[in-house]
Design a protein around this motif. Structure first.
Motif, PDB file in Angstrom:
ATOM      1  N   LYS A 199       7.449   3.276   0.333  1.00  0.00           N
ATOM      2  CA  LYS A 199       5.999   3.233   0.560  1.00  0.00           C
ATOM      3  C   LYS A 199       5.466   1.819   0.310  1.00  0.00           C
ATOM      4  O   LYS A 199       4.661   1.307   1.087  1.00  0.00           O
ATOM      5  CB  LYS A 199       5.286   4.229  -0.348  1.00  0.00           C
ATOM      6  N   SER A 200       5.948   1.188  -0.737  1.00  0.00           N
ATOM      7  CA  SER A 200       5.505  -0.177  -1.036  1.00  0.00           C
ATOM      8  C   SER A 200       5.942  -1.144   0.062  1.00  0.00           C
ATOM      9  O   SER A 200       5.160  -1.997   0.499  1.00  0.00           O
ATOM     10  CB  SER A 200       6.075  -0.636  -2.382  1.00  0.00           C
ATOM     11  N   LYS A 201       7.187  -0.986   0.520  1.00  0.00           N
ATOM     12  CA  LYS A 201       7.675  -1.895   1.547  1.00  0.00           C
ATOM     13  C   LYS A 201       6.917  -1.698   2.853  1.00  0.00           C
ATOM     14  O   LYS A 201       6.548  -2.663   3.523  1.00  0.00           O
ATOM     15  CB  LYS A 201       9.174  -1.681   1.776  1.00  0.00           C
ATOM     16  N   LEU A 202       6.690  -0.437   3.234  1.00  0.00           N
ATOM     17  CA  LEU A 202       5.980  -0.172   4.485  1.00  0.00           C
ATOM     18  C   LEU A 202       4.541  -0.677   4.401  1.00  0.00           C
ATOM     19  O   LEU A 202       4.011  -1.243   5.361  1.00  0.00           O
ATOM     20  CB  LEU A 202       6.018   1.319   4.812  1.00  0.00           C
ATOM     21  N   THR A 239       4.525  -4.195   5.032  1.00  0.00           N
ATOM     22  CA  THR A 239       5.094  -4.611   6.321  1.00  0.00           C
ATOM     23  C   THR A 239       4.153  -4.379   7.487  1.00  0.00           C
ATOM     24  O   THR A 239       4.207  -5.092   8.489  1.00  0.00           O
ATOM     25  CB  THR A 239       6.421  -3.854   6.570  1.00  0.00           C
ATOM     26  N   VAL A 240       3.267  -3.359   7.382  1.00  0.00           N
ATOM     27  CA  VAL A 240       2.439  -2.985   8.535  1.00  0.00           C
ATOM     28  C   VAL A 240       1.548  -4.151   8.965  1.00  0.00           C
ATOM     29  O   VAL A 240       1.095  -4.950   8.143  1.00  0.00           O
ATOM     30  CB  VAL A 240       1.564  -1.742   8.228  1.00  0.00           C
ATOM     31  N   THR A 241       1.315  -4.206  10.260  1.00  0.00           N
ATOM     32  CA  THR A 241       0.498  -5.268  10.853  1.00  0.00           C
ATOM     33  C   THR A 241      -0.807  -4.674  11.372  1.00  0.00           C
ATOM     34  O   THR A 241      -0.959  -3.451  11.438  1.00  0.00           O
ATOM     35  CB  THR A 241       1.255  -5.912  12.025  1.00  0.00           C
ATOM     36  N   GLU A 297      -5.083  -5.393  -1.590  1.00  0.00           N
ATOM     37  CA  GLU A 297      -6.121  -6.200  -0.936  1.00  0.00           C
ATOM     38  C   GLU A 297      -5.800  -6.401   0.546  1.00  0.00           C
ATOM     39  O   GLU A 297      -6.688  -6.331   1.408  1.00  0.00           O
ATOM     40  CB  GLU A 297      -6.234  -7.556  -1.646  1.00  0.00           C
ATOM     41  N   LYS A 298      -4.497  -6.609   0.823  1.00  0.00           N
ATOM     42  CA  LYS A 298      -4.093  -6.816   2.222  1.00  0.00           C
ATOM     43  C   LYS A 298      -4.343  -5.550   3.050  1.00  0.00           C
ATOM     44  O   LYS A 298      -4.890  -5.612   4.156  1.00  0.00           O
ATOM     45  CB  LYS A 298      -2.605  -7.178   2.279  1.00  0.00           C
ATOM     46  N   LEU A 323      11.625   1.507  13.218  1.00  0.00           N
ATOM     47  CA  LEU A 323      10.666   2.607  13.419  1.00  0.00           C
ATOM     48  C   LEU A 323       9.275   2.067  13.726  1.00  0.00           C
ATOM     49  O   LEU A 323       8.563   2.600  14.589  1.00  0.00           O
ATOM     50  CB  LEU A 323      10.643   3.495  12.174  1.00  0.00           C
ATOM     51  N   LEU A 324       8.885   1.014  13.018  1.00  0.00           N
ATOM     52  CA  LEU A 324       7.573   0.409  13.286  1.00  0.00           C
ATOM     53  C   LEU A 324       7.541  -0.233  14.674  1.00  0.00           C
ATOM     54  O   LEU A 324       6.503  -0.215  15.356  1.00  0.00           O
ATOM     55  CB  LEU A 324       7.265  -0.653  12.222  1.00  0.00           C
ATOM     56  N   ARG A 325       8.671  -0.745  15.101  1.00  0.00           N
ATOM     57  CA  ARG A 325       8.762  -1.314  16.453  1.00  0.00           C
ATOM     58  C   ARG A 325       8.585  -0.215  17.502  1.00  0.00           C
ATOM     59  O   ARG A 325       7.885  -0.400  18.504  1.00  0.00           O
ATOM     60  CB  ARG A 325      10.129  -1.987  16.622  1.00  0.00           C
ATOM     61  N   ALA A 326       9.213   0.929  17.271  1.00  0.00           N
ATOM     62  CA  ALA A 326       9.090   2.049  18.202  1.00  0.00           C
ATOM     63  C   ALA A 326       7.652   2.572  18.253  1.00  0.00           C
ATOM     64  O   ALA A 326       7.195   3.049  19.303  1.00  0.00           O
ATOM     65  CB  ALA A 326      10.037   3.174  17.788  1.00  0.00           C
TER      66      ALA A 326
END
Length: 573
Positions: free
Chosen positions: A439-442, A445-447, A481-482, A408-411
């Motif tokens: 929610k924690s994983k996303l 994962t986000v860039t 923090e990220k 989904l993030l790729r799309a």
């Protein structure tokens, strides 16, 4: 010059030459006598009709020059030959039309249709077979007007060929009817006398006859009126039976016809009443076909019918997952879309979800989201299926472990995606973030590219729903923090769209703006930016308005449910 032969050999050669001359003279005399006697017989005399047959430019059969094929002299000869009672002469004309049907590139002049009609009325079946094949070729290439064929009355001899008992004649006539039925204006004429014979021929033991008859029936399902007549004439059981044909084309035509019938809900009862579970079993069998276009078409038909709980129960009972997974692994987008459409309908029915998740379909969806050639339709279906299956007991965990989230993030980053598709993707991501683990994983994962894309889309005004969906994802990000480092470069841009949200009359946007500000203020840098800014002023305005509304509501005595809805009071008694 000397011959080099001795006297004896030279004498023998001279004697042989004299003998040869005498024998040939006698043979020539006998040949002339035979042909003289044959010429006196009436059966070999050239009649005017036979002379016209010779006049028909037979040399034209050696080339495809349309000017020579369609001249006035040829037309006159064809008219005479077609009107003849001699079947050999009629066949000459029929063969000429067959040659013409292969080489003609422009429309056949209307004048040339008259001999064609006369040949269809021939008493000789071979002539009828030849000229009906010519007509099929001309119809396929659009060399003749379909409406003109009906107006000239050609349908009558064509339908009479159904009763000929000859498979070739039946095959050609069925193909003619199929081509004529492709024109909507002709279907009324075909339905009157053609439907019952077509249904009979669809059950023929000859595969080509069965194939062309089913092809014609398919064309008759392309309008509501003719479909209704076909169903009333008993067409549904015949078409369902043809799903089990050994011919893959017959399977495809019958399944396509059933899809057209199923598109109108009034016919569903007829479809579902055929032999109990016979229809769903036959379609599931066809879904497992090695002929992928048949598998996809069966899937499409089931998808149309699967809104019925009965069909859904039958599909899960008969294990539809295996052929579904096979379709999802093909390389043809249209067939993948058919499989996903059925899966999407099944996943919308909560009792199916644990079964679908347990069969590994979320893993298949994750792989499709990563496939570089996945179409917008495929991604849209995937988003809906992920949203539905995530609600099951095992769904959240499987989404965590599969490629769905990263897909989904790729799309989201694809530069060619439309606003509509992005709305499906972001709505799915927003739904997934209601689960704490996802929610924690996303959030982890986000860039920077994802954040930039979401912020940009949140601030656009052309599509408010897309703006809302993207901003909702940002509002739910865990302020680690990220995450704070990723968001910092966008605080000013975000303040602008949050100000717009707070000024909207739509409470939904106001609430999202407040929730986002609350989340972002966990970072001191954002709190400093908001302090004494226009955004803070607007936030206080919303707070004041909300407080005033609350106080006004307190002044009103709360209404009971019965006074708001009098029907509740009536039902109570």
């Amino acid at each position: 010059m000397a011959s080099g032969l001795c006297d004896s050999c030279a004498r023998l050669f001279r004697e042989f030459a004299d003998l040869l001359r005498r024998v040939w003279g006698e043979l020539e005399h006998k040949i002339k006598d035979v042909f003289r006697e044959i010429g006196r017989c009436t059966c070999c005399r050239i009649t005017p009709e036979r002379r016209k047959a010779h006049d028909l430019p037979s040399l034209h059969l050696m080339h495809d020059n349309e000017t020579q094929l369609l001249n006035q002299e040829t037309l006159q000869a064809l008219n005479r030959l077609a009107a003849s009672e001699d079947s050999h002469l009629q066949m000459t004309a029929a063969v000429y039309y067959l040659h013409l049907s292969h080489h003609l590139k422009s429309p056949l002049p209307d004048a040339f249709m008259e001999p064609l009609m006369a040949l269809l009325l021939s008493a000789d079946l071979d002539v009828q077979k030849t000229v009906s094949l010519s007509l099929v070729n001309l119809l396929v290439k659009n060399n003749v007007c379909k409406e003109l064929v009906i107006e000239m009355g050609m349908l009558v001899p064509i339908l009479e060929l159904f009763q000929s008992g000859d498979p070739t004649a039946q095959c050609h006539s069925c193909a003619c009817v199929a081509m004529l039925a492709s024109s909507e204006s002709n279907r009324d004429a075909l339905m009157v006398d053609g439907i019952i014979p077509l249904l009979a021929l669809a059950k023929s033991y000859d595969p080509k006859v069965q194939q062309n008859a089913t092809w014609a029936l398919l064309h008759l399902t392309q309008s509501d009126w003719s479909t209704r007549i076909l169903c009333q004439a008993g067409g549904v059981p015949v078409l369902v039976l043809l799903l089990q044909s050994s011919d893959s084309e017959v399977q495809f035509y019958s399944c396509s016809a059933l899809c057209n019938i199923a598109a109108t809900e009034e016919h569903h009862q007829k479809l579902l009443s055929v032999g109990g579970q016979y229809l769903s079993k036959s379609l599931l069998t066809l879904m497992s076909s090695s002929v992928l276009k048949n598998s996809a078409q069966a899937c499409r038909c089931l998808q149309i019918l699967s809104n019925h709980v009965l069909i859904q129960e039958q599909l899960t009972e008969f294990d539809c997952v295996l052929p579904l997974k096979a379709l999802l692994k093909t390389s043809t987008p249209e067939w993948i879309e058919s499989g996903l459409a059925l899966l999407s309908t099944l996943s919308a029915h909560p009792p199916n979800n644990d079964i679908l998740v347990g069969e590994g379909l979320l893993e298949e969806i994750g792989e499709l989201l990563h496939h570089p050639r996945s179409t917008s339709a495929i991604i849209t279906h995937c988003c809906k299926i992920v949203t539905d299956l995530c609600s099951s007991c095992m769904g959240e965990q499987v989404v965590m472990e599969s490629l769905c989230l990263s897909g989904l993030l790729r799309a989201l980053l694809s530069p060619s995606q439309s606003d509509e598709l992005l709305l499906h993707v972001t709505s799915c991501l927003n739904h997934l973030m209601t689960c704490d683990a996802l929610k924690s994983k996303l959030s982890a994962t986000v860039t920077p590219e994802h954040i930039s894309g979401l912020v940009k889309l949140s601030g656009q005004i052309r599509n408010p729903q897309l703006s809302y969906s993207c901003a909702a994802i940002i509002s739910k990000l865990e302020m680690t923090e990220k995450t704070a480092q990723l968001l910092k470069p966008h605080y000013i841009t975000m303040s602008k769209y949050l100000l717009v949200f707070l000024k909207k009359k739509d409470v939904k946007f106001q609430q999202l703006g407040i929730a986002t500000i609350f989340n972002l203020k966990k970072d001191g840098d954002f709190s400093s930016l908001v302090a004494n800014s226009e955004l803070e002023v607007e936030l206080w305005k919303v707070h004041t308005q909300t407080e005033e509304t609350r106080q006004l509501l307190q002044m009103i005595q709360p209404l009971s449910p019965c006074s708001v809805n009098p029907e509740l009071s009536q039902n109570k008694w």
